[in-house]
Design a protein around this motif. Structure first.
Motif, PDB file in Angstrom:
ATOM      1  N   ASP A 175      -7.092 -20.585   6.345  1.00  0.00           N
ATOM      2  CA  ASP A 175      -5.751 -20.076   6.637  1.00  0.00           C
ATOM      3  C   ASP A 175      -5.499 -18.858   5.764  1.00  0.00           C
ATOM      4  N   LEU A 176      -5.657 -17.677   6.356  1.00  0.00           N
ATOM      5  CA  LEU A 176      -5.519 -16.415   5.621  1.00  0.00           C
ATOM      6  C   LEU A 176      -4.192 -15.721   5.913  1.00  0.00           C
ATOM      7  N   ARG A 177      -3.283 -16.388   6.570  1.00  0.00           N
ATOM      8  CA  ARG A 177      -2.052 -15.727   7.032  1.00  0.00           C
ATOM      9  C   ARG A 177      -1.226 -15.141   5.888  1.00  0.00           C
ATOM     10  N   ALA A 178      -1.167 -15.838   4.775  1.00  0.00           N
ATOM     11  CA  ALA A 178      -0.300 -15.386   3.686  1.00  0.00           C
ATOM     12  C   ALA A 178      -0.737 -14.053   3.098  1.00  0.00           C
ATOM     13  N   ALA A 179      -2.004 -13.720   3.218  1.00  0.00           N
ATOM     14  CA  ALA A 179      -2.519 -12.490   2.603  1.00  0.00           C
ATOM     15  C   ALA A 179      -2.248 -11.249   3.447  1.00  0.00           C
ATOM     16  N   LEU A 180      -2.024 -11.404   4.732  1.00  0.00           N
ATOM     17  CA  LEU A 180      -1.990 -10.256   5.636  1.00  0.00           C
ATOM     18  C   LEU A 180      -0.980  -9.178   5.244  1.00  0.00           C
ATOM     19  N   PRO A 181       0.249  -9.515   4.868  1.00  0.00           N
ATOM     20  CA  PRO A 181       1.220  -8.465   4.561  1.00  0.00           C
ATOM     21  C   PRO A 181       0.874  -7.618   3.336  1.00  0.00           C
ATOM     22  N   SER A 182      -0.052  -8.097   2.508  1.00  0.00           N
ATOM     23  CA  SER A 182      -0.404  -7.365   1.290  1.00  0.00           C
ATOM     24  C   SER A 182      -1.483  -6.314   1.527  1.00  0.00           C
ATOM     25  N   PHE A 183      -2.118  -6.304   2.699  1.00  0.00           N
ATOM     26  CA  PHE A 183      -3.234  -5.386   2.933  1.00  0.00           C
ATOM     27  C   PHE A 183      -2.734  -3.949   2.963  1.00  0.00           C
ATOM     28  N   ASP A 184      -3.433  -3.087   2.223  1.00  0.00           N
ATOM     29  CA  ASP A 184      -3.011  -1.695   2.076  1.00  0.00           C
ATOM     30  C   ASP A 184      -4.189  -0.774   2.348  1.00  0.00           C
ATOM     31  N   GLY A 187     -12.210  -4.178   9.619  1.00  0.00           N
ATOM     32  CA  GLY A 187     -12.410  -4.370  11.050  1.00  0.00           C
ATOM     33  C   GLY A 187     -12.423  -5.850  11.391  1.00  0.00           C
ATOM     34  N   LEU A 188     -11.536  -6.271  12.265  1.00  0.00           N
ATOM     35  CA  LEU A 188     -11.377  -7.686  12.624  1.00  0.00           C
ATOM     36  C   LEU A 188     -11.610  -7.833  14.120  1.00  0.00           C
ATOM     37  N   PHE A 189     -12.766  -8.375  14.484  1.00  0.00           N
ATOM     38  CA  PHE A 189     -13.164  -8.485  15.885  1.00  0.00           C
ATOM     39  C   PHE A 189     -13.256  -9.953  16.296  1.00  0.00           C
ATOM     40  N   ASP A 190     -12.637 -10.280  17.421  1.00  0.00           N
ATOM     41  CA  ASP A 190     -12.802 -11.618  18.014  1.00  0.00           C
ATOM     42  C   ASP A 190     -12.509 -12.709  16.982  1.00  0.00           C
ATOM     43  N   THR A 191     -11.423 -12.586  16.242  1.00  0.00           N
ATOM     44  CA  THR A 191     -11.216 -13.477  15.111  1.00  0.00           C
ATOM     45  C   THR A 191      -9.749 -13.840  14.960  1.00  0.00           C
ATOM     46  N   THR A 192      -9.458 -14.605  13.922  1.00  0.00           N
ATOM     47  CA  THR A 192      -8.103 -15.058  13.664  1.00  0.00           C
ATOM     48  C   THR A 192      -7.937 -15.344  12.176  1.00  0.00           C
ATOM     49  N   ALA A 193      -6.691 -15.280  11.713  1.00  0.00           N
ATOM     50  CA  ALA A 193      -6.405 -15.665  10.334  1.00  0.00           C
ATOM     51  C   ALA A 193      -6.224 -17.174  10.193  1.00  0.00           C
ATOM     52  N   TRP A 194      -6.021 -17.861  11.336  1.00  0.00           N
ATOM     53  CA  TRP A 194      -5.744 -19.305  11.312  1.00  0.00           C
ATOM     54  C   TRP A 194      -5.967 -19.858  12.708  1.00  0.00           C
ATOM     55  N   TYR A 195      -6.719 -20.943  12.794  1.00  0.00           N
ATOM     56  CA  TYR A 195      -7.051 -21.510  14.093  1.00  0.00           C
ATOM     57  C   TYR A 195      -5.990 -22.478  14.618  1.00  0.00           C
ATOM     58  N   GLY A 196      -4.970 -22.749  13.828  1.00  0.00           N
ATOM     59  CA  GLY A 196      -3.883 -23.582  14.324  1.00  0.00           C
ATOM     60  C   GLY A 196      -3.832 -24.959  13.689  1.00  0.00           C
ATOM     61  N   GLU A 197      -2.725 -25.661  13.959  1.00  0.00           N
ATOM     62  CA  GLU A 197      -2.490 -26.960  13.322  1.00  0.00           C
ATOM     63  C   GLU A 197      -3.555 -27.985  13.664  1.00  0.00           C
TER      64      GLU A 197
END
Length: 273
Positions: A200-209, A122-132
């Motif tokens: 920065d958690l962006r790289a992990a997202l596609p692996s979630f199963d 569950g991901l509420f009010d959040t982000t994988a990366w806040y930006g550059e």
């Protein structure tokens, strides 16, 4: 191990975590990770709305509340290790893991490093990366707190946390959150700000199963809907929910809605579902 009372667990590096295990029906298990500068009480309204549907584990993250506040640097991976150690302590092999804001970043890091222990996310009010610009922006917030104290940030924070109507109608909830915020110790707060700037958690997202729900308020200026949309689009099978008229602290502003999402995650993550 205590149930429904505050207890303490020790992490692999010796930090003591303050936690509470709220026993429910036992048909599900939910770990809830709070927002920056909050503590376990952040989740109490949502747990009340769960109404015993599942066992709920709430705790004060490293550097927060009654938990130890060792010197930084901190990382979301370190906080994720703390979650794993806490689950080991209470004997949970796996659970639904959910977080809000900072807690969502920690939940993402936990899902990346301990995927076998995640029944649903569950991901509420959040982000994988806040930006550059995140490292600079978070450093500026930490510097302001260090220079002027936590009180200097209250006006800015409470308008981001809650919608205008909610603040007017629920001053007790707002004041309680401010009270928790003001109790933060400055070095730990600054270390946690730096942690979020570097996350920065962006790289992990596609692996979630596993089943995943992403939810965000239409008025969330801290982690806007486009950040939530990015996560949902990159997590296979994730569901996105845009919540009308609320801001950044949805577990406090609309706890019944958030509890509803958690119930659906428990059901989706159950064996054989």
């Amino acid at each position: 191990m205590g149930e429904n009372t505050n207890s303490t667990a020790t992490t692999r590096d010796g930090a003591r975590l303050s936690y509470r295990l709220v026993k429910g029906s036992g048909q599900g298990r939910v770990v809830l990770v709070h927002s920056l500068a909050m503590d376990k009480t952040f989740w109490e309204p949502t747990v009340a709305e769960l109404g015993g549907f599942a066992d709920a584990l709430i705790f004060d993250c490293r550097g927060h509340g009654a938990t130890d506040k060792p010197a930084g640097p901190y990382s979301v991976e370190l906080f994720a290790d703390d979650v794993a150690d806490l689950m080991d302590h209470i004997g949970w092999k796996s659970a639904v893991v959910a977080g809000a804001s900072m807690g969502g970043c920690v939940a993402l890091a936990f899902a990346a490093n301990y995927p076998e222990r995640v029944e649903a996310l569950g991901l509420f009010d959040t982000t994988a990366w806040y930006g550059e610009n995140a490292p600079k922006a978070w450093a500026e917030r930490a510097d302001k707190a260090l220079a002027e104290g936590m009180a200097a940030l209250v006006g800015f924070q409470k308008t981001r946390w809650f919608s205008d109507g909610f603040r007017e109608a629920n001053p007790d909830v707002v004041e309680k959150a401010i009270g928790v915020f003001l109790k933060n110790e400055l070095p730990a707060y600054a270390a946690t700000c730096a942690m979020l700037g570097n996350a920065d958690l962006r790289a992990a997202l596609p692996s979630f199963d596993f089943p995943c729900r992403v939810a965000v308020g239409t008025e969330d200026y801290a982690t806007p809907p486009e950040m939530a949309r990015h996560m949902a689009e990159n997590i296979p099978g994730a569901s996105l929910f845009i919540l009308e008229g609320v801001r950044h602290f949805t577990p406090l502003e609309i706890p019944s809605t958030i509890a509803g999402h958690l119930k659906e995650l428990v059901k989706a993550g159950a064996p054989g579902s």
